[in-house]
Design a protein around this motif. Sequence first.
Motif, PDB file in Angstrom:
ATOM      1  N   ILE A  31      -5.137   4.734  -4.632  1.00  0.00           N
ATOM      2  CA  ILE A  31      -5.551   4.298  -3.305  1.00  0.00           C
ATOM      3  C   ILE A  31      -6.186   5.425  -2.495  1.00  0.00           C
ATOM      4  O   ILE A  31      -7.013   5.185  -1.625  1.00  0.00           O
ATOM      5  CB  ILE A  31      -4.359   3.676  -2.540  1.00  0.00           C
ATOM      6  CG1 ILE A  31      -4.811   2.960  -1.274  1.00  0.00           C
ATOM      7  CG2 ILE A  31      -3.313   4.725  -2.221  1.00  0.00           C
ATOM      8  CD1 ILE A  31      -3.736   2.113  -0.635  1.00  0.00           C
ATOM      9  N   ASP A  79      -0.060   6.888  -6.596  1.00  0.00           N
ATOM     10  CA  ASP A  79      -1.235   7.744  -6.666  1.00  0.00           C
ATOM     11  C   ASP A  79      -0.859   9.216  -6.523  1.00  0.00           C
ATOM     12  O   ASP A  79      -1.306  10.060  -7.300  1.00  0.00           O
ATOM     13  CB  ASP A  79      -2.218   7.335  -5.570  1.00  0.00           C
ATOM     14  CG  ASP A  79      -3.581   7.993  -5.694  1.00  0.00           C
ATOM     15  OD1 ASP A  79      -3.825   8.704  -6.683  1.00  0.00           O
ATOM     16  OD2 ASP A  79      -4.409   7.774  -4.803  1.00  0.00           O
ATOM     17  N   ARG A  86       1.499   1.882  -3.603  1.00  0.00           N
ATOM     18  CA  ARG A  86       0.279   2.398  -4.246  1.00  0.00           C
ATOM     19  C   ARG A  86       0.088   3.879  -3.935  1.00  0.00           C
ATOM     20  O   ARG A  86      -0.326   4.659  -4.786  1.00  0.00           O
ATOM     21  CB  ARG A  86      -0.940   1.598  -3.784  1.00  0.00           C
ATOM     22  CG  ARG A  86      -1.033   0.234  -4.439  1.00  0.00           C
ATOM     23  CD  ARG A  86      -2.261  -0.528  -3.998  1.00  0.00           C
ATOM     24  NE  ARG A  86      -3.486   0.188  -4.341  1.00  0.00           N
ATOM     25  CZ  ARG A  86      -4.683  -0.182  -3.918  1.00  0.00           C
ATOM     26  NH1 ARG A  86      -4.817  -1.252  -3.138  1.00  0.00           N
ATOM     27  NH2 ARG A  86      -5.757   0.499  -4.255  1.00  0.00           N
ATOM     28  N   GLU A  87       0.381   4.274  -2.701  1.00  0.00           N
ATOM     29  CA  GLU A  87       0.250   5.678  -2.316  1.00  0.00           C
ATOM     30  C   GLU A  87       1.249   6.549  -3.087  1.00  0.00           C
ATOM     31  O   GLU A  87       0.886   7.614  -3.586  1.00  0.00           O
ATOM     32  CB  GLU A  87       0.482   5.816  -0.814  1.00  0.00           C
ATOM     33  CG  GLU A  87       0.315   7.221  -0.309  1.00  0.00           C
ATOM     34  CD  GLU A  87       0.564   7.323   1.185  1.00  0.00           C
ATOM     35  OE1 GLU A  87      -0.261   7.941   1.864  1.00  0.00           O
ATOM     36  OE2 GLU A  87       1.580   6.784   1.662  1.00  0.00           O
ATOM     37  N   TRP A 103       0.823  -1.212   0.000  1.00  0.00           N
ATOM     38  CA  TRP A 103       0.000   0.000   0.000  1.00  0.00           C
ATOM     39  C   TRP A 103       0.853   1.256   0.000  1.00  0.00           C
ATOM     40  O   TRP A 103       0.439   2.297  -0.511  1.00  0.00           O
ATOM     41  CB  TRP A 103      -0.966   0.002   1.177  1.00  0.00           C
ATOM     42  CG  TRP A 103      -2.144  -0.886   0.927  1.00  0.00           C
ATOM     43  CD1 TRP A 103      -2.195  -1.970   0.080  1.00  0.00           C
ATOM     44  CD2 TRP A 103      -3.431  -0.767   1.500  1.00  0.00           C
ATOM     45  NE1 TRP A 103      -3.435  -2.531   0.116  1.00  0.00           N
ATOM     46  CE2 TRP A 103      -4.220  -1.820   0.979  1.00  0.00           C
ATOM     47  CE3 TRP A 103      -4.002   0.103   2.409  1.00  0.00           C
ATOM     48  CZ2 TRP A 103      -5.538  -1.993   1.329  1.00  0.00           C
ATOM     49  CZ3 TRP A 103      -5.323  -0.084   2.772  1.00  0.00           C
ATOM     50  CH2 TRP A 103      -6.077  -1.125   2.222  1.00  0.00           C
TER      51      TRP A 103
END
Length: 195
Positions: free
Chosen positions: A138, A123, A119-120, A116
């Motif tokens: 995310i 993003d 993903r951050e 994650w």
Amino acid sequence: MTPKLQRLFDTLQQAGLAPAERLGEITVEVAPGAYLETCRKLRDDAALRFEQVIDLCGVDYSTYGGARAPRGGRFAVVLHLLSITNNWRLRVRCMAAGDEIPMLPTLVEVWPSVNWFEREAFDLFGIVFEGHPDLRRILTDYGFTGHPFRKDFPISGHVEMRYDPEQRRVVYQPVTIEPREVTPRVVREPKYGEE
């Protein structure tokens, strides 16, 4: 440098890495081509044993000034690692290859908890992690345009959303900011400043 920090510094040098100490913290700079291999070494080397990723974040150096500006590209990925075995903390920084589409290999195979975090970074900064099993937004909406933590992203954004009572749904529209003059109003009690 404290004795504990000196031990970490020396152990990193013996492992073939080039640590740098500043303000009581150790940082290892890694080239993009050696990023994955170096992270595996930091986890698997019996003398280091960095078992856990505390954080991974993106950095945009496009307007970074001063003598300590990193050489390489515009974007970097910074990892904060923890060795529970040795009670050590380490920062790893890697400049991403490419300025328009910055890319680095994923570390999900090395530390699954980084999923994650990557993903951050994708993003918010647009950093692409090659081989990531589920690289999608995310924090922002799926229809969001751009990457809001890039320094060239407009503060007001590109679109705004609002609820339209006639259509009975949320609609997207171009940002409309009306310029206004804000004049502060000063309210004072009578005889203010008099003795």
